[in-house]
Design a protein around this motif. Structure first.
Motif, PDB file in Angstrom:
ATOM      1  N   GLU A  52      -6.497  -5.230  41.375  1.00 23.76           N
ATOM      2  CA  GLU A  52      -5.557  -6.280  41.009  1.00 23.76           C
ATOM      3  C   GLU A  52      -6.221  -7.650  40.985  1.00 23.76           C
ATOM      4  N   ALA A  53      -6.027  -8.377  39.871  1.00 25.20           N
ATOM      5  CA  ALA A  53      -6.378  -9.791  39.734  1.00 25.20           C
ATOM      6  C   ALA A  53      -7.792 -10.091  40.196  1.00 25.20           C
ATOM      7  N   ASP A  54      -8.757  -9.672  39.399  1.00 25.61           N
ATOM      8  CA  ASP A  54     -10.147  -9.869  39.794  1.00 25.61           C
ATOM      9  C   ASP A  54     -10.990 -10.300  38.606  1.00 25.61           C
ATOM     10  N   ILE A  55     -12.223 -10.706  38.921  1.00 25.43           N
ATOM     11  CA  ILE A  55     -13.165 -11.168  37.912  1.00 25.43           C
ATOM     12  C   ILE A  55     -14.064 -10.011  37.506  1.00 25.43           C
ATOM     13  N   LEU A  56     -14.039  -9.661  36.221  1.00 20.62           N
ATOM     14  CA  LEU A  56     -14.889  -8.599  35.708  1.00 20.62           C
ATOM     15  C   LEU A  56     -16.244  -9.145  35.273  1.00 20.62           C
ATOM     16  N   GLN A  57     -16.250 -10.314  34.640  1.00 18.92           N
ATOM     17  CA  GLN A  57     -17.502 -10.949  34.238  1.00 18.92           C
ATOM     18  C   GLN A  57     -17.428 -12.449  34.487  1.00 18.92           C
ATOM     19  N   ALA A  58     -18.541 -13.017  34.922  1.00 18.41           N
ATOM     20  CA  ALA A  58     -18.671 -14.471  35.077  1.00 18.41           C
ATOM     21  C   ALA A  58     -20.160 -14.767  35.112  1.00 18.41           C
ATOM     22  N   TYR A  59     -20.702 -15.200  33.985  1.00 26.90           N
ATOM     23  CA  TYR A  59     -22.147 -15.403  33.929  1.00 26.90           C
ATOM     24  C   TYR A  59     -22.507 -16.621  33.089  1.00 26.90           C
ATOM     25  N   GLY A  60     -23.685 -17.126  33.368  1.00 31.65           N
ATOM     26  CA  GLY A  60     -24.307 -18.138  32.533  1.00 31.65           C
ATOM     27  C   GLY A  60     -25.459 -17.508  31.771  1.00 31.65           C
ATOM     28  N   ARG A 114     -19.816   0.641  30.355  1.00 33.92           N
ATOM     29  CA  ARG A 114     -18.625  -0.189  30.536  1.00 33.92           C
ATOM     30  C   ARG A 114     -17.432   0.701  30.173  1.00 33.92           C
ATOM     31  N   ASN A 115     -16.673   1.116  31.169  1.00 33.34           N
ATOM     32  CA  ASN A 115     -15.633   2.126  30.982  1.00 33.34           C
ATOM     33  C   ASN A 115     -14.593   1.667  29.970  1.00 33.34           C
ATOM     34  N   GLY A 116     -14.130   2.606  29.152  1.00 30.35           N
ATOM     35  CA  GLY A 116     -13.083   2.311  28.193  1.00 30.35           C
ATOM     36  C   GLY A 116     -11.762   2.918  28.595  1.00 30.35           C
ATOM     37  N   PHE A 117     -11.756   4.200  28.960  1.00 31.42           N
ATOM     38  CA  PHE A 117     -10.504   4.885  29.288  1.00 31.42           C
ATOM     39  C   PHE A 117     -10.094   4.655  30.740  1.00 31.42           C
ATOM     40  N   ARG A 118     -11.044   4.710  31.657  1.00 32.68           N
ATOM     41  CA  ARG A 118     -10.693   4.507  33.065  1.00 32.68           C
ATOM     42  C   ARG A 118     -10.032   3.141  33.251  1.00 32.68           C
ATOM     43  N   ASN A 119      -9.109   3.063  34.168  1.00 32.37           N
ATOM     44  CA  ASN A 119      -8.323   1.843  34.304  1.00 32.37           C
ATOM     45  C   ASN A 119      -9.138   0.670  34.832  1.00 32.37           C
ATOM     46  N   THR A 120     -10.184   0.922  35.573  1.00 32.58           N
ATOM     47  CA  THR A 120     -11.069  -0.129  36.062  1.00 32.58           C
ATOM     48  C   THR A 120     -12.459   0.070  35.471  1.00 32.58           C
ATOM     49  N   ILE A 121     -13.284  -0.957  35.547  1.00 31.60           N
ATOM     50  CA  ILE A 121     -14.521  -1.002  34.766  1.00 31.60           C
ATOM     51  C   ILE A 121     -15.698  -1.319  35.682  1.00 31.60           C
ATOM     52  N   ASN A 122     -16.834  -0.679  35.427  1.00 30.90           N
ATOM     53  CA  ASN A 122     -18.052  -0.950  36.187  1.00 30.90           C
ATOM     54  C   ASN A 122     -18.544  -2.373  35.947  1.00 30.90           C
ATOM     55  N   ALA A 123     -19.068  -2.989  36.988  1.00 33.42           N
ATOM     56  CA  ALA A 123     -19.644  -4.324  36.869  1.00 33.42           C
ATOM     57  C   ALA A 123     -20.819  -4.446  37.836  1.00 33.42           C
ATOM     58  N   PHE A 124     -21.682  -5.447  37.577  1.00 35.85           N
ATOM     59  CA  PHE A 124     -22.880  -5.670  38.376  1.00 35.85           C
ATOM     60  C   PHE A 124     -23.089  -7.166  38.549  1.00 35.85           C
ATOM     61  N   ASP A 125     -23.684  -7.547  39.675  1.00 36.31           N
ATOM     62  CA  ASP A 125     -24.069  -8.932  39.924  1.00 36.31           C
ATOM     63  C   ASP A 125     -25.585  -9.028  39.917  1.00 36.31           C
ATOM     64  N   GLY A 126     -26.112  -9.923  39.093  1.00 41.55           N
ATOM     65  CA  GLY A 126     -27.560 -10.077  39.084  1.00 41.55           C
ATOM     66  C   GLY A 126     -28.076 -10.657  37.790  1.00 41.55           C
ATOM     67  N   LEU A 127     -29.274 -10.205  37.400  1.00 40.91           N
ATOM     68  CA  LEU A 127     -30.010 -10.779  36.276  1.00 40.91           C
ATOM     69  C   LEU A 127     -30.222  -9.724  35.201  1.00 40.91           C
ATOM     70  N   ARG A 128     -29.981 -10.119  33.952  1.00 36.47           N
ATOM     71  CA  ARG A 128     -30.283  -9.269  32.808  1.00 36.47           C
ATOM     72  C   ARG A 128     -31.066 -10.075  31.776  1.00 36.47           C
ATOM     73  N   VAL A 129     -32.212  -9.552  31.388  1.00 31.85           N
ATOM     74  CA  VAL A 129     -33.034 -10.161  30.340  1.00 31.85           C
ATOM     75  C   VAL A 129     -33.021  -9.220  29.151  1.00 31.85           C
ATOM     76  N   ARG A 130     -32.657  -9.754  27.994  1.00 36.44           N
ATOM     77  CA  ARG A 130     -32.546  -8.950  26.778  1.00 36.44           C
ATOM     78  C   ARG A 130     -33.357  -9.596  25.668  1.00 36.44           C
ATOM     79  N   ALA A 131     -34.349  -8.872  25.177  1.00 41.15           N
ATOM     80  CA  ALA A 131     -35.148  -9.321  24.037  1.00 41.15           C
ATOM     81  C   ALA A 131     -34.709  -8.528  22.820  1.00 41.15           C
ATOM     82  N   GLY A 132     -34.252  -9.227  21.771  1.00 35.41           N
ATOM     83  CA  GLY A 132     -33.658  -8.558  20.628  1.00 35.41           C
ATOM     84  C   GLY A 132     -32.192  -8.251  20.868  1.00 35.41           C
ATOM     85  N   ASP A 133     -31.552  -7.630  19.889  1.00 39.98           N
ATOM     86  CA  ASP A 133     -30.162  -7.190  20.041  1.00 39.98           C
ATOM     87  C   ASP A 133     -29.940  -5.961  19.161  1.00 39.98           C
TER      88      ASP A 133
END
Length: 500
Positions: free
Chosen positions: A174-182, A215-234
């Motif tokens: 209930e009432a939570d933050i799924l994503q918050a990043y810079g 990132r879960n689609g059907f399940r009512n709640t969704i996996n999340a992680f706190d930390g660093l992600r570096v992505r080269a390309g898309d």
């Protein structure tokens, strides 16, 4: 129990950051120049899976770039999420003048409601239930206006009503933050429109083919992680590299979620798309490192190395998907040695309904000798099991052999119908049927779990309103029949999704 070493984690994080620097130094634009002709040749629409509702944004496969696997559940979530859109588009709806001035803002609201009927649901103790699940999400993202700096915030509220099952955080958050990043976003680092992205904060995403990190689609709640992600390309570039160093987020039903301070999750993944239009490679390496504190609690360090290869067999109509993963490390006081694989061959018929027939098999090793010094059960990490192993949510790729058939048709542009046949065996009859946490140590229950039949229909009523109906039936095999009150199982649901 191994005593904690205060600076070990920091040294490991520094090594991963050093690896990021080395990769980015070696991956020059010239080394990975894109063959111009290959892009159009490999772009193919991807069928909608049971995991994701119809999107208001084009999927990665529908953007300029490269196609994704046609195997169920493997299409990655869009970034930003599919329900978000440019605020300028909303302004145009209301006839606002100078709507283009809001193109730097992404906004979105999604409301999902699902009714479920479950009969003989073994993960909840072979019980029945009729319940409603409700999930509300909201997204706000800032891009371009302050480039190279960007921000994103995603809110989630997940609830369950009329639930007779034991309450779990798979249903309630209930009432939570799924994503918050810079984010530091450098658009042309490796050539025109070949970006470098560095994100820090709370994040939710798919990696590789979603069979290990999703990132879960059907399940009512969704996996999340706190930390660093570096992505080269898309997803549109001829190559892509992802490096992550994160802590999995622990979910709490009615408290704010926070990262698991006793776990680190590291990953290095690649997408190699430029070699040949008919073959795409996704190598990956993950480390789940758990250092539990307290008396009689043991550490785990599981390494997963794998490769996913998929593509189209020319213009024959055939497509394929092959995936293999090897695990090693320590599992509490035992060595960890495990293996998993997926193989699939599909054929798309030339017909206006786009029918596709696919045969597939999944394997996840089980622990053959529960009392020796080696744990052989595959760890499925942070999978979204629903699309891969049946809507019943009673199976995952741990101690499992699953062959099956999938038939998909689109009789209307707005209607997709999918049907499945699956059979289930335990890879080791002396190991646990993992989701139900049921074990017959000496194999006295046999190894056949049963036959599964599923049908799912998704109708896009309007551009932003869809309805999905599904039914699954599990015909119990000898393993289930030998359980107390073991019998066939049924699952029926109706789900509506509204995106504003």
């Amino acid at each position: 129990m191994r005593a904690p070493v205060p600076h070990f984690k920091h040294r490991r994080l520094y090594r991963w950051l050093g690896l990021v620097g080395a990769i980015l130094t070696l991956t020059t634009p010239r080394a990975f120049a894109q063959p111009e002709a290959s892009v159009a040749a490999t772009t193919q629409p991807t069928e909608q899976s049971a995991e994701s509702a119809p999107s208001t944004q084009p999927s990665p496969a529908e953007r300029p770039g490269y196609y994704t696997s046609r195997s169920i559940g493997t299409t990655p979530a869009t970034d930003p999420p599919a329900y978000a859109q440019r605020a300028s588009e909303l302004a145009e709806w209301f006839g606002a003048e100078d709507a283009a001035s809001l193109s730097w803002l992404d906004v979105g609201i999604e409301q999902m409601t699902r009714y479920e009927h479950r009969q003989n649901f073994y993960p909840a103790g072979n019980t029945n239930d009729n319940r409603f699940l409700m999930r509300n999400r909201g997204y706000l993202g800032l891009r371009e206006i302050a480039d190279p700096f960007r921000l994103a915030l995603e809110f989630q509220d997940a609830r369950a009503f009329g639930n007779d099952f034991p309450e779990t955080t798979a249903d309630v958050d209930e009432a939570d933050i799924l994503q918050a990043y810079g984010e530091l976003y450098l658009r042309d680092t490796f050539g025109a429109n070949n970006p470098l992205s560095v994100r820090a904060g709370r994040q939710s995403f798919d990696l590789v083919n979603r069979r290990l990190v999703a990132r879960n689609g059907f399940r009512n709640t969704i996996n999340a992680f706190d930390g660093l992600r570096v992505r080269a390309g898309d997803e549109t570039t001829p190559w892509e590299v992802n490096v992550i160093a994160m802590k999995p987020v622990e979910r709490f039903a009615r408290q704010f979620n926070h990262p698991d301070d006793e776990q680190w999750f590291y990953g290095l993944t690649g997408d190699i798309r430029f070699l040949d239009p008919a073959i795409l490679f996704k190598p990956y390496y993950f480390v789940l490192d758990t250092d539990r504190k307290g008396f009689n609690r043991y550490d785990r360090e599981v390494h997963t190395v794998g490769l996913n290869v998929f593509g189209l067999l020319g213009d024959s109509g055939f497509d394929y998907d092959l995936d293999g993963a090897w695990q090693f490390g320590k599992s509490e006081r035992r060595n960890h040695r495990a293996f998993a694989a997926h193989g699939e061959l599909g054929y798309t018929f030339e017909h206006e309904w786009d029918p596709r027939l696919a045969a597939f098999v999944d394997y996840g090793s089980g622990d053959r000798h529960p009392f020796d010094h080696t744990n052989e059960r595959f760890d499925s990490l942070f999978v979204a099991a629903h699309p891969f192993y049946a809507p019943t949510d009673m199976f995952t790729r741990e101690n499992l052999i699953q062959p099956g058939l999938r038939w998909t048709v689109k009789p209307l542009k707005t209607l997709t119908i999918e049907s499945f046949y699956r059979a289930y065996w335990l890879a080791s009859d002396s190991d646990t049927w993992a989701p139900a946490n049921v074990r017959a140590i000496y194999g006295r229950n046999g190894d056949f779990l049963g036959h599964g039949l599923d049908i799912i229909a998704t109708l896009q009523l309007t551009q932003r309103w869809s309805i999905e109906v599904g039914y699954s039936h599990l015909m119990a095999g000898e393993f289930i029949q030998n359980l107390p009150n073991g019998d066939d199982a049924d699952f029926f649901y109706v789900q509506t999704t509204l995106r504003l």
